[in-house]
Design an enzyme around this catalytic site. Sequence first.
Site, PDB file in Angstrom:
ATOM      1  N   TYR A   6      14.858  -4.932  -0.892  1.00 62.01           N
ATOM      2  CA  TYR A   6      14.749  -5.949  -1.949  1.00 62.01           C
ATOM      3  C   TYR A   6      16.030  -6.146  -2.744  1.00 62.01           C
ATOM      4  CZ  TYR A   6      10.043  -4.449  -0.811  1.00 62.01           C
ATOM      5  OH  TYR A   6       8.919  -4.080  -0.139  1.00 62.01           O
TER       6      TYR A   6
ATOM      7  N   TYR B  22      -1.289  -7.548  -1.219  1.00 59.51           N
ATOM      8  CA  TYR B  22      -0.120  -6.992  -0.521  1.00 59.51           C
ATOM      9  C   TYR B  22      -0.616  -5.879   0.392  1.00 59.51           C
ATOM     10  CZ  TYR B  22       4.172  -4.711   0.672  1.00 59.51           C
ATOM     11  OH  TYR B  22       5.184  -4.174   1.408  1.00 59.51           O
TER      12      TYR B  22
ATOM     13  N   ASP C  63      -8.089  -1.498   1.787  1.00 56.47           N
ATOM     14  CA  ASP C  63      -6.742  -0.912   1.799  1.00 56.47           C
ATOM     15  C   ASP C  63      -6.565  -0.090   0.519  1.00 56.47           C
ATOM     16  OD1 ASP C  63      -4.064  -0.369   1.535  1.00 56.47           O
ATOM     17  OD2 ASP C  63      -3.367  -2.362   2.099  1.00 56.47           O
TER      18      ASP C  63
ATOM     19  N   LYS D  75       0.481   6.660   1.113  1.00 60.30           N
ATOM     20  CA  LYS D  75       1.164   6.994  -0.148  1.00 60.30           C
ATOM     21  C   LYS D  75       0.807   8.385  -0.693  1.00 60.30           C
ATOM     22  CE  LYS D  75       2.160   2.316  -1.776  1.00 60.30           C
ATOM     23  NZ  LYS D  75       3.606   2.247  -1.783  1.00 60.30           N
TER      24      LYS D  75
HETATM   25  N1  PMP Z   1      -0.933  -1.519   1.415  1.00 58.57           N
HETATM   26  C1  PMP Z   1      -0.768  -1.402   0.099  1.00 58.57           C
HETATM   27  C2  PMP Z   1      -1.918  -1.714  -0.821  1.00 58.57           C
HETATM   28  C3  PMP Z   1       0.453  -0.995  -0.424  1.00 58.57           C
HETATM   29  O1  PMP Z   1       0.622  -0.892  -1.754  1.00 58.57           O
HETATM   30  C4  PMP Z   1       1.508  -0.680   0.466  1.00 58.57           C
HETATM   31  C5  PMP Z   1       2.873  -0.215  -0.025  1.00 58.57           C
HETATM   32  N2  PMP Z   1       3.272  -0.642  -1.244  1.00 58.57           N
HETATM   33  C6  PMP Z   1       1.279  -0.809   1.837  1.00 58.57           C
HETATM   34  C7  PMP Z   1       0.035  -1.224   2.281  1.00 58.57           C
HETATM   35  C8  PMP Z   1       2.356  -0.499   2.839  1.00 58.57           C
HETATM   36  O2  PMP Z   1       2.592   0.856   2.901  1.00 58.57           O
HETATM   37  P1  PMP Z   1       3.987   1.422   3.488  1.00 58.57           P
HETATM   38  O3  PMP Z   1       5.031   1.002   2.516  1.00 58.57           O
HETATM   39  O4  PMP Z   1       3.775   2.895   3.554  1.00 58.57           O
HETATM   40  O5  PMP Z   1       4.178   0.799   4.834  1.00 58.57           O
END
Ligand code: PMP
Length: 431
Positions: A19, A147, A248, A277
């Site tokens: 970014y 996202y 998710d 995460k």
């Molecule tokens: N889904 C969500 C809700 C996220 O917040 C993120 C990362 N910010 C991702 C998927 C993608 O995960 P990664 O960066 O480990 O690929």
Amino acid sequence: MQFDKLIDNFDKEHLLHPYTSPLMPLPALKVTSATGCCLVLSDGTALIDGTSSWWCALHGYNVPELNAALAAQLSRMAHVMFGGLTHEAAVALGKTLLGMVPKGLQRIFFVDSGSVAVEAALKMVLQYQLAQGSSEKCEIASIAGGYHGDTWNAMSVCDPVAGMHRLFKPLLPIRYFAPAPRCSFDDPWDEQDFAPMQELLQRRRHSLAAVIVEPVLQGAGGMRFYHPQYLRCLSEQCRTYGIKLIVDEIATGFGRIGRLFACEYAGICPDIMCIGKGLSGGYLPLAAVVTSEEIAQVLGHYAPQALMHGPTFMANPLACAVSNASCRLLLASPWQERVSHIEAQLKSLLYPLCSVPQVAHVRVLGAVGVVETYRPVKMREAMERLVSMGVWIRPLGRLLYVMPPFVISSAQLQQLCEAIAVVVQDPELFA
Ligand code: PMP
């Protein structure tokens, strides 16, 4: 402190950071160590971390229990393939996870990042529908403002209009979006909020394979909390129409918003849950797709009788060992009290900022505090100001937010909130 002294010239010239411009990058400050809730920079400056390193370092840094788990695993083996082999670290983590996720989820597919978990989950539902002979069920729906990651299919379910991947929209598979929920977490529930999604599901019931949503908190797409009843309605309606629900939980899982998983606010069990995460406590890349016995049975009974996915570093033993230690540490800790203490303090220190002219909205849930401004923050200037106040907070457009490690002290959290207050009160720091 001089920003220039913290920048590595090789890094600036050769390493691309996320970014930011490859030509005029935002400063990337050199970190030499991290302990507790502090990052130590190359000139010795300590910064209080308000980001948990993109929301994953639940227990802070250099955690003795996690270091020990990693060292013990390293002394046995760093990695073996997961095709045709298994190991105790994966088995132990699997057992721990099954004790944490909603009861209806029993099958775990480990991958190496959140985005890949989303890819695998989407593949899983499409393969499931094909296996059942429902090849017409091949579409995916989501909600605006979401996202889900940076890989191709994950991008296709991110917000197509304002999201960071909108540039690629014409090239991505077509998805169907209901408007983002408007009823916020604390609002009285308004039945109308679910109406557009209800209409979408009804209209496309024959062609939708699945709906994917972030539960309760839409994270990187805008840091908005929505009403759990939305999720309850979604779960019910998906079941009615034979549409699979993928939740998710990559950002929300492992206690971040006050429940182990955000699904618990709605009392639902999705067909598939993506986690990542916080899974590894921020130590190593690990994510997983957790699904039901029913989906596993269908995949197993019809050709090709396997999920056709298998990343090289799937279920990496080091990552599994440290993740298991992290989950155990979380479960053994008073995390609920810690998160509610963080929530109370964030509310008392951030809500008063509502009266600042730059501030459009302030919201807090669990260990997430968000101050939304009218204008975007000038990144370089704001970063410099924040670092000069001894904190590491990374603004996201019009959002100044904190997601600290759960072990943060009251004094440290206060310093983070005071730094946000200083930034939002300076009109010079906004575009
Ligand atoms: N889904 C969500 C809700 C996220 O917040 C993120 C990362 N910010 C991702 C998927 C993608 O995960 P990664 O960066 O480990 O690929």
